[in-house]
Design a protein around this motif. Structure first.
Motif, PDB file in Angstrom:
ATOM      1  N   THR A   1       0.631  35.635  -0.709  1.00 38.63           N
ATOM      2  CA  THR A   1       0.086  35.370   0.617  1.00 38.63           C
ATOM      3  C   THR A   1      -0.471  36.646   1.237  1.00 38.63           C
ATOM      4  OG1 THR A   1       1.628  33.529   0.956  1.00 38.63           O
ATOM      5  CG2 THR A   1       0.627  34.506   2.920  1.00 38.63           C
TER       6      THR A   1
ATOM      7  N   CYS B   1      -5.330  34.574  -5.768  1.00 38.19           N
ATOM      8  CA  CYS B   1      -5.108  34.628  -4.321  1.00 38.19           C
ATOM      9  C   CYS B   1      -6.261  35.310  -3.609  1.00 38.19           C
ATOM     10  CB  CYS B   1      -3.808  35.366  -4.020  1.00 38.19           C
ATOM     11  SG  CYS B   1      -2.316  34.480  -4.518  1.00 38.19           S
TER      12      CYS B   1
ATOM     13  N   ILE C   1      -0.293  28.966  -0.803  1.00 35.55           N
ATOM     14  CA  ILE C   1      -0.809  30.225  -0.276  1.00 35.55           C
ATOM     15  C   ILE C   1      -2.105  30.019   0.501  1.00 35.55           C
ATOM     16  CG2 ILE C   1      -1.823  32.435  -1.026  1.00 35.55           C
ATOM     17  CD1 ILE C   1       0.305  32.446  -3.267  1.00 35.55           C
TER      18      ILE C   1
END
Length: 435
Positions: free
Chosen positions: A235, A363, A399
């Motif tokens: 995250t 991510c 996320i």
């Protein structure tokens, strides 16, 4: 308590879907062939500019040659935009991925400036202009051969076929158009409405595979069993990428306004080419071009680059993307943004070694693409495709949520189109980020 299921659209029948599947498949194949032809021409010119000519002259193509080629590319693009009929079509900085069809008269100049940008090393991808080209061609063909097919459906099929060809899989198009289909006010099953776009996308992606051009093929270690700590660190990387993307978004209209203050397309594009050349000289060839092949170069040997180098490459690519998009070059922002995300993900892995590389890259790609595309599905899809690892999907689905909260109130990553075409106007309207 039960959910009411909307009635089936009486116009959407299995027979009608089967009949329309034929032009849908044909559109998908033709869209892929047009993309393949454009890429092939660009590849020939690319080889001449960066291998053949410097090799014959005994020149190092990674030195001052970069500045020369990109400056001349900008000059050539500017001359086309200034003087050729159609003026290269709509400014890519002002358009979304899928737009209403452009006049056929715009296509020759649009194809020329797109090929020049792809071959010359401009940091833009082919997605926006090739969708525009295919949309215009398919709408004209279908209107002549099958006038009963609605223009909006043809646009949807041409865009689906092109997106399927670009990403090498129909899933990309299905995800992109899920949001569009969901926004339709009429009732009916979602898969009834996705049936034809998915047929076109499948035909497009299958055709590109037959032509030997898979879009994504990278070798990253498999993520494996999820760890709770990875949610936190992942995250952090995704949110950091979003923040960087939002800074890029804030700078976009400023750079656009500065470049367009030069007023004339030939001057704007030439100055943009010179700036891109200097950036290419600073960052090297890996920070140039659309970015997909360069992603493969980055991921081929991740340990080759330290945190400082990765940060520098991401920063240079960000500036190059903003300059290219602001200097009237025609091209899309998804592929260069993906390169930025990969570089930032590798940087995140370098700074947080406990975070696996594949997840870190995924991510960061999600974070950057959320800003650039404003589409969670396509952001997750590209991230998983780059990582080549379905095991990161559950992590990314969590996320993406805090990352989306940061993006949801931001404007779109494009410039609000001026009232008149800057290619034909001497004083374009002041640009602002699109709401």
């Amino acid at each position: 308590m039960s959910l009411a299921i909307p009635p089936r659209d009486p116009e959407v029948t299995p027979k009608r879907l089967l009949i329309l599947a034929v032009p849908a498949l044909a559109i998908g194949v033709l869209s892929a062939l047009v993309l393949w032809a454009l890429n092939s021409v660009a590849a020939v010119l690319d080889s001449a500019l960066w291998d053949g000519i410097p090799g014959a002259l005994g020149v190092d193509p990674s030195g001052w040659w970069i500045v020369l080629v990109l400056t001349l590319t900008g000059l050539a693009v500017g001359l086309v935009l200034q003087f050729m009929p159609g003026h290269g079509g709509s400014d890519s900085a002002t358009t979304e991925l899928v737009e209403p069809p452009q006049p056929l008269g715009n296509l020759p100049s649009l194809v020329i400036v797109t090929v020049l940008a792809l071959a010359g090393g401009v940091s833009l991808g082919p997605e926006n202009p090739i969708i525009a080209v295919n949309t215009a061609i398919m709408v004209a063909m279908v209107a002549r051969l099958m006038p009963s097919v609605p223009m909006q459906l043809t646009v949807l099929l041409a865009a689906s076929g092109t997106i399927g060809a670009l990403f090498g899989t129909p899933v990309a198009a299905a995800l992109v158009f899920t949001g569009i289909v969901a926004a339709l006010k009429s009732g009916g099953a979602l898969w009834d409405r996705l049936f034809l776009p998915l047929a076109a996308a499948g035909a497009g992606s299958f055709t590109m595979r037959l032509l030997g051009q898979p879009a994504f093929a990278f070798d990253i270690p498999v993520y494996g069993a999820p760890q709770a700590l990875d949610l936190l660190t992942g995250t952090i990387v995704a949110v950091g990428a979003v923040v960087i993307g939002l800074a890029m978004l804030a700078a976009f209209p400023i750079v656009y306004r500065a470049m367009h203050s030069l007023r004339y397309p030939v001057i704007v594009a030439t100055a943009g080419g010179l700036l891109l050349g200097l950036l290419g000289l600073l960052g090297g060839p890996i920070t140039m071009f659309k970015g997909l092949d360069q992603v493969g170069e980055l991921l081929q040997d991740p340990d080759k680059y330290d945190a400082g180098q990765l940060a520098a490459m991401a920063g240079i690519k960000i500036v190059a993307l903003l300059v290219a998009a602001s200097a009237m070059f025609r091209g899309g922002r998804v592929f260069p943004a993906t390169f930025i995300g990969v570089a930032l993900g590798m940087l995140g892995h370098a700074l947080i070694p406990s975070l696996p590389l594949g997840l870190a890259v995924g991510c960061a790609v999600v974070g950057v693409l959320l800003v650039v595309t404003r589409d969670g599905w396509i952001s997750i899809f590209v991230a998983v495709a780059i990582a080549g690892d379905i095991t990161i999907l559950p992590m990314l689905c969590i996320i993406v949520l805090p990352a989306w909260l940061l993006v949801s109130g931001a404007p779109e990553f494009r410039i609000a189109a001026p009232k008149q075409d800057p290619a034909s106007a001497s004083t374009p309207s002041p640009p602002v980020a699109a709401d």
